[in-house]
Design a protein around this motif. Structure first.
Motif, mmCIF file in Angstrom:
data_model
loop_
_atom_site.group_PDB
_atom_site.id
_atom_site.type_symbol
_atom_site.label_atom_id
_atom_site.label_comp_id
_atom_site.label_asym_id
_atom_site.label_seq_id
_atom_site.Cartn_x
_atom_site.Cartn_y
_atom_site.Cartn_z
ATOM 1 N N GLU A 42 0.839 -1.192 0.000
ATOM 2 C CA GLU A 42 0.000 0.000 0.000
ATOM 3 C C GLU A 42 0.881 1.251 0.000
ATOM 4 O OE1 GLU A 42 -4.019 1.165 2.367
ATOM 5 O OE2 GLU A 42 -3.444 -0.925 2.129
ATOM 6 N N SER A 44 1.979 5.110 0.879
ATOM 7 C CA SER A 44 1.802 6.126 1.912
ATOM 8 C C SER A 44 1.201 7.357 1.225
ATOM 9 C CB SER A 44 3.157 6.495 2.529
ATOM 10 O OG SER A 44 3.958 7.155 1.552
ATOM 11 N N GLU A 46 2.443 10.266 1.169
ATOM 12 C CA GLU A 46 3.542 10.955 0.492
ATOM 13 C C GLU A 46 3.860 10.305 -0.852
ATOM 14 O OE1 GLU A 46 3.803 9.799 3.719
ATOM 15 O OE2 GLU A 46 3.505 11.735 4.697
ATOM 16 N N GLN A 47 3.889 8.968 -0.877
ATOM 17 C CA GLN A 47 4.158 8.265 -2.128
ATOM 18 C C GLN A 47 3.064 8.533 -3.160
ATOM 19 O OE1 GLN A 47 4.518 4.286 -0.363
ATOM 20 N NE2 GLN A 47 6.524 4.101 -1.369
ATOM 21 N N LYS A 48 1.817 8.533 -2.689
ATOM 22 C CA LYS A 48 0.701 8.771 -3.600
ATOM 23 C C LYS A 48 0.783 10.187 -4.175
ATOM 24 C CE LYS A 48 -4.207 7.868 -4.011
ATOM 25 N NZ LYS A 48 -5.423 7.456 -3.350
#
Length: 187
Positions: A42, A44, A46-48
């Motif tokens: 999944e 985070s 921030e990653q999204k």
């Protein structure tokens, strides 16, 4: 959420670009296909956000709401049928969409029309005409071979539909090739 939905993925090059952006961000994906990315983990927040910022300038968009995801799936199925599966769809488009998306066709049709401002059938025809243009420009197939490949009942029917959409006969289009093809996501 281990699956992301990406708007405007219309070809194998799009898949490669999205995969490249995922790799650059260190995001592991199980698979990347038209409109859909299956992740191993999944994301985070921030990653999204980083992925959104990387994809947007390239013309892609992460889709969060269910209606938009369904619309994008409809478009991707049609694009796949028309552009990647020559003469593969002998069955009815409404049956294909209903089966693949597990929804009643009337629901899909009404949703598509409401959100896109056009019908699924018109979108399907527009994709087919873009494929006809592409095949005419390649100049490798006769009009009758193109009609067969795209499941038209006759050359006359293909020609009439082509003229209705483009304003030109297929032979006239072929003569004035400066008519630029639209990118698939602009059809």
């Amino acid at each position: 959420m281990n699956t992301l939905f990406v708007k405007n993925m219309v070809c194998n090059r799009c898949i490669m670009v999205v995969q490249h952006e995922l790799d650059k961000l260190g995001i592991a994906a199980k698979s990347v296909k038209l409109g859909e990315v299956s992740l191993t983990d999944e994301l985070s927040v921030e990653q999204k956000d980083a992925l959104k910022q990387a994809l947007n300038p390239l013309g892609f968009e992460l889709i969060d709401d269910k209606k938009s995801r369904t619309i994008e799936k409809i478009k991707n199925i049609i694009i796949d049928l028309v552009h990647h599966r020559d003469n593969d769809a002998k069955t009815n488009l409404s049956d294909v969409l209903s089966d693949r998306l597990n929804h009643d066709y009337n629901y899909l049709s009404n949703l598509f029309s409401e959100v896109e401002g056009t019908t699924i059938e018109k979108y399907f025809i527009a994709q087919k005409i873009e494929k006809v243009k592409e095949l005419l420009v390649y100049d490798e197939l006769s009009l009758s071979e193109i009609a067969y490949r795209l499941n038209y009942s006759s050359v006359a029917y293909l020609s009439n539909q082509f003229k209705k959409v483009t304003g030109l006969s297929p032979s006239h289009f072929k003569q004035i090739r400066e008519d630029k093809r639209k990118p698939l996501d602009k059809v």
